[in-house]
Design an enzyme around this catalytic site. Structure first.
Site, PDB file in Angstrom:
ATOM      1  N   THR A  90       0.664  -1.060  -0.156  1.00  0.00           N
ATOM      2  CA  THR A  90       0.214   0.159   0.030  1.00  0.00           C
ATOM      3  C   THR A  90       0.980   1.155  -0.208  1.00  0.00           C
ATOM      4  O   THR A  90       1.843   1.572   0.422  1.00  0.00           O
ATOM      5  CB  THR A  90      -0.703  -0.258   1.424  1.00  0.00           C
ATOM      6  OG1 THR A  90      -1.586  -1.102   1.631  1.00  0.00           O
ATOM      7  CG2 THR A  90      -1.409   1.431   1.256  1.00  0.00           C
ATOM      8  N   GLU A  91       0.801   1.964  -0.779  1.00  0.00           N
ATOM      9  CA  GLU A  91       1.449   3.405  -0.910  1.00  0.00           C
ATOM     10  C   GLU A  91       2.577   3.483  -1.317  1.00  0.00           C
ATOM     11  O   GLU A  91       3.334   4.176  -0.988  1.00  0.00           O
ATOM     12  CB  GLU A  91       1.170   4.228   0.371  1.00  0.00           C
ATOM     13  CG  GLU A  91      -0.396   4.727   0.843  1.00  0.00           C
ATOM     14  CD  GLU A  91      -1.459   4.731  -0.515  1.00  0.00           C
ATOM     15  OE1 GLU A  91      -0.920   5.630  -1.281  1.00  0.00           O
ATOM     16  OE2 GLU A  91      -2.493   4.920  -0.603  1.00  0.00           O
ATOM     17  N   LEU A  92       3.020   2.038  -1.588  1.00  0.00           N
ATOM     18  CA  LEU A  92       4.626   1.956  -2.375  1.00  0.00           C
ATOM     19  C   LEU A  92       5.960   1.742  -0.943  1.00  0.00           C
ATOM     20  O   LEU A  92       6.831   2.306  -1.099  1.00  0.00           O
ATOM     21  CB  LEU A  92       4.699   3.065  -3.085  1.00  0.00           C
ATOM     22  CG  LEU A  92       6.059   2.186  -4.491  1.00  0.00           C
ATOM     23  CD1 LEU A  92       5.264   1.696  -5.440  1.00  0.00           C
ATOM     24  CD2 LEU A  92       6.701   3.840  -5.285  1.00  0.00           C
ATOM     25  N   TRP A 126       5.521   6.763  -1.113  1.00  0.00           N
ATOM     26  CA  TRP A 126       5.284   7.365  -2.720  1.00  0.00           C
ATOM     27  C   TRP A 126       4.517   9.145  -2.229  1.00  0.00           C
ATOM     28  O   TRP A 126       4.276   9.778  -2.931  1.00  0.00           O
ATOM     29  CB  TRP A 126       5.035   6.927  -3.831  1.00  0.00           C
ATOM     30  CG  TRP A 126       3.915   6.195  -3.607  1.00  0.00           C
ATOM     31  CD1 TRP A 126       2.315   6.661  -2.591  1.00  0.00           C
ATOM     32  CD2 TRP A 126       2.896   6.343  -4.907  1.00  0.00           C
ATOM     33  NE1 TRP A 126       1.044   5.968  -3.494  1.00  0.00           N
ATOM     34  CE2 TRP A 126       1.732   5.807  -4.916  1.00  0.00           C
ATOM     35  CE3 TRP A 126       3.257   5.419  -6.170  1.00  0.00           C
ATOM     36  CZ2 TRP A 126       0.747   5.109  -5.926  1.00  0.00           C
ATOM     37  CZ3 TRP A 126       2.201   5.279  -7.152  1.00  0.00           C
ATOM     38  CH2 TRP A 126       0.850   5.242  -6.452  1.00  0.00           C
TER      39      TRP A 126
END
Lengths: 395, 392
Positions: free
Chosen positions: B145-147, B299
């Site tokens: 999730t969300e890199l 990110w």
């Protein structure tokens, strides 16, 4: 600058705003001559105060003064004394005295606050030819809560707004009212938000008010403001009733006075929550500090609130706030909970959330205090100064 | 020119309805079906349908030389299956071409990795099942999730059998090094990491339509020239972005679809150039070195950390509370409770509680169902209390 009230003789935010703005302007090397309608015992070192009723000329003298042409005399006599009485009469009297002051004093700009000073400002402009700024802290539509707007007051406001060279509104909320209800072109109106005088925020607990015992066992939710339709104290009580259905360890405090007091007491009885509501009356100084500090939560359920200084005061005291969306202060404060004043369920829900979820209270008070610290009167003064400079260079 | 690895992240949460304190114990209806449908319908119309069809045409036109990878969250797929099966069918067609890779992730687009290893693995497994069922495909590369990524996570993902993991090419991790190489990560010998080239990715996803940007308007030709400039000092340029960039964040009127339509042609006009998906990339290129991710990197925002989800006490409280129910929820064996509990873990709920952008809240306000982050917290906590009541 023409005002109506000045601390410590103020009944609300108008006097506080005038005092702080003047002080901050003086801090920016603006020489302010502050005019008040009546002699009161207030002394400040940052500006010269003139009491209009101390004017060497009284009204009768003005009316018969030799410097008036018959024409001017006729206009004043007709326009100003048309049979109205009371406050409106006072306001008109103030305008006559303002003419005298305008003749006598040296100044570059006339800056007046609210409808009470509009005729004074217009009169001073007629005599001196100097530019007029009308600073709006509230319109008749706010004060009346939108019901029974007084047509005389409205006419005075409209005339003042039209004659003004520039209008200062305390919020975009108020600016929009002036556009919508008074037909003033938006370009003429500048928004200068109010601020908080952090020096007023003290830890002085020497006040007489003693609710310490209550605080040990109960949560305290505070309403603070004039008890009038505009401020929405009746919605506060309805939300209190709703919140008490879920949680009984809450006291609801109503601080302030006003024409709805008796009605509110009866309402609390009718709702069956009279034992959970405390009316403190109007508080000042250390008692005010104490009540703000003691409260777990401050609520401003105003029906129409041009700004809402007390919300800033609450946050400055570290008390989280629930604020009506129909207010100006929510344009500058994001770290608060917003409600529609009529949405009792939503208001009660948010009261319970702050009391039930301590983290929420912590985050609101920490972030709210940070945010409010950035709202300084010096910034407001800077905005006003810019308006002055603009007017003077464009003359 | 190096390879281009083009990855699109696709996700929409089950947003919560304005669940009041007075609803606790009365109703267990937590999600705003109408609003979720409306948002999704808009995105499907403006983004998913036209973009998928464009991508499919590009793959056909370039006969396999154009490739693209997807992240498809389980909670999105669930909503699409119910309301927009045509989008599922388009994704199936894309996967069938053999030119698309689907990455593994948590079904619920959650932050479970941070709170419960067991729950994290279960959600990755649930996602795997969903992808298998819908696309007959088994992901081999992972994206959290969300890199988000750190050393420890890479090790965990390696142990779960994945060959590659995606991460953010954050300056403070890379230092003088370039994001345009495959790397290894400290403490995990086998798994390879692909780092997002944030500058070139954001040129498309954030700056594409910005008229204040000196490079506006961005043409496919210009962008391809920038990629070409990497030649000689990079193996792979990782362009990772939200799928919604196409048609939603950047509206059709900005010319984003024209840009996408012409980009492969501009890149592939040189025979040595190519598009590669993560699993191809790690076969083609050797790691250029080892990187150290001691803390979680994401990110998001300029901080590239978790502060958008965990930056304030409300977020920490809400996340802590929801994971504190794990044992009880699992013991309870009520499928509906388990499902609700998992949907409450979706990271978006915590993102909406973020107050750090009261100065620059644009990106975060996007799709937020709430007027204020405080409302987000209150609603979440009310629901939490109802869920807790259901367990007792």
């Amino acid at each position: 600058m023409f005002g109506w009230e000045f601390p410590p003789f103020n009944s609300g935010g108008l006097g506080v705003a005038c005092y702080n703005l003047t002080k901050a302007l003086a801090g920016r090397d603006v020489e302010v001559v502050f005019v008040l309608p009546k002699k009161i015992d207030c002394r400040v070192d940052f500006c010269r105060i003139i009491f209009a009723d101390e004017n060497p000329f009284n009204v009768e003298k003005i009316l018969s003064a030799a410097y008036l042409t018959p024409d001017q005399y006729g206009k004043i006599a007709q326009g100003l004394f048309d049979g109205s009485a009371g406050l409106i009469n006072e306001v008109k009297k103030y305008a006559l005295l303002a003419q005298e002051i305008a003749k006598r004093e040296k100044f570059e700009i006339i800056h007046v606050h609210d409808w009470l000073c509009c005729p004074a400002g217009v009169a001073a402009k007629v005599i001196s030819g100097k530019p007029l700024i009308v600073h709006i802290h509230a319109t008749e539509f706010d004060r009346s809560g939108g019901q029974n707007v007084n047509p005389q007051v409205y006419a005075i406001e409209k005339n003042g707004f039209e004659k003004a060279d520039k209008i200062v509104a305390v919020s975009n909320f108020t600016k929009q009212k002036v556009i919508d209800y008074y037909g003033i072109e938006p370009e003429k109106i500048k928004v200068v938000h109010n601020a908080l005088d952090m020096q007023k925020i003290t830890d002085d607990f020497s006040g007489l008010l003693n609710l310490g015992k209550l605080k040990e066992k109960f949560k305290i939710v505070l309403f603070l403001g004039r008890l009038t339709l505009q401020k929405g104290p009746d919605y506060f009580l309805q939300a209190a009733k709703k919140a008490l259905e879920k949680r009984q360890d809450i006291y609801f405090i109503i601080t302030g006075s006003g024409d709805m007091e008796a009605q509110l007491i009866n309402q609390a009885i009718d709702l069956g929550i009279a034992d959970k509501v405390i009316f403190t009356g109007f508080l000042r100084g250390q008692d005010l500090t104490k009540i703000y500090r003691m409260a777990d939560l401050y609520i401003m359920p105003s029906v129409s609130e041009p700004f809402g200084l007390s919300a800033l005061e609450a946050l400055g005291h570290g008390t989280p706030a629930i604020i009506s969306k129909q207010s100006g202060v929510c344009e500058v404060i994001k770290n608060c909970l917003l409600v529609d004043f009529w949405d009792i369920n939503q208001m009660a829900g948010k009261i319970l959330a702050v009391l039930n979820y301590p983290i929420l209270k912590t985050v609101l008070r920490e972030n709210g205090a940070d945010e409010v610290e950035k709202l300084t009167w010096d910034n407001s003064a800077k905005d006003c100064l810019e308006i002055y400079e603009n007017i003077l260079t464009n003359q | 020119m190096p390879s281009v690895c083009f990855y699109l992240q696709t996700h929409q949460p089950f947003r919560l309805r304005a669940y009041s304190v007075f609803d606790i114990g009365q109703t267990h209806d937590y999600f705003d079906y109408q609003r979720n449908y409306d948002y999704l319908a808009r995105i499907v119309r403006k983004s998913y349908l036209p973009t998928n069809r464009l991508l499919l045409n590009l793959i056909r036109q370039y006969q396999g030389r154009f490739k693209v990878s997807f992240g498809l969250s389980g909670v999105l797929l669930e909503q699409l299956e119910k309301h927009f099966p045509e989008v599922i069918s388009d994704f199936q067609a894309l996967v069938k071409t053999g030119c698309c890779e689907i990455l593994a992730e948590t079904y619920h687009h959650s932050l479970a990795y941070l709170y419960s290893s067991e729950e994290f693995k279960t959600q990755v497994w649930l996602h795997r099942q969903k992808i298998k069922k819908l696309f007959n495909y088994v992901p081999k590369a992972f994206r959290n999730t969300e890199l988000m990524l750190n050393n420890e996570m890479a090790k965990c993902i390696q142990e779960m059998g994945y060959k590659a993991i995606l991460g953010e090419g954050a300056d403070y991790i890379l230092g003088y090094r370039s994001p345009n190489y495959v790397y290894k990560i400290n403490g995990a010998e086998k798994i390879k990491i692909l780092l997002r080239n944030y500058k070139l990715s954001d040129d498309i996803s954030f700056r594409f339509s910005s008229r204040d940007w000196s490079e506006w308007p961005l043409t496919a030709e210009k962008f391809a020239a920038w990629l070409r400039a990497v030649h000689g000092h990079g193996d792979v340029i990782n362009l990772f972005m939200d799928y919604e960039t196409f048609g939603e964040h950047q509206w059709e009127e900005t010319g984003i679809f024209e840009f996408l339509k012409h980009l492969p042609g501009e890149i592939l006009q040189y025979p040595e150039n190519n598009f590669q998906n993560p699993c191809d990339v790690i076969k083609l290129y050797k790691p250029a070195g080892e990187l150290d991710f001691p803390h979680i990197v994401t990110w998001a925002d300029t901080e590239r950390d978790l502060s958008a989800w965990l930056g304030n006490k409300m977020q920490q409280e809400a996340l802590g509370k929801i994971y504190s129910l794990e044992n009880e929820v699992k013991k309870n064996k009520n499928k509906q409770i388990l499902d609700d509990w998992r949907k409450l873990q979706t990271s978006d709920h915590f993102y909406y509680m973020c107050v750090k952008w009261f100065s620059d809240g644009d990106v975060h306000k996007y799709f937020s169902p709430y007027e204020s982050p405080y409302d987000g917290f209150i609603i979440f906590m009310n629901i939490f209390n109802d869920l807790k009541l259901r367990l007792s």
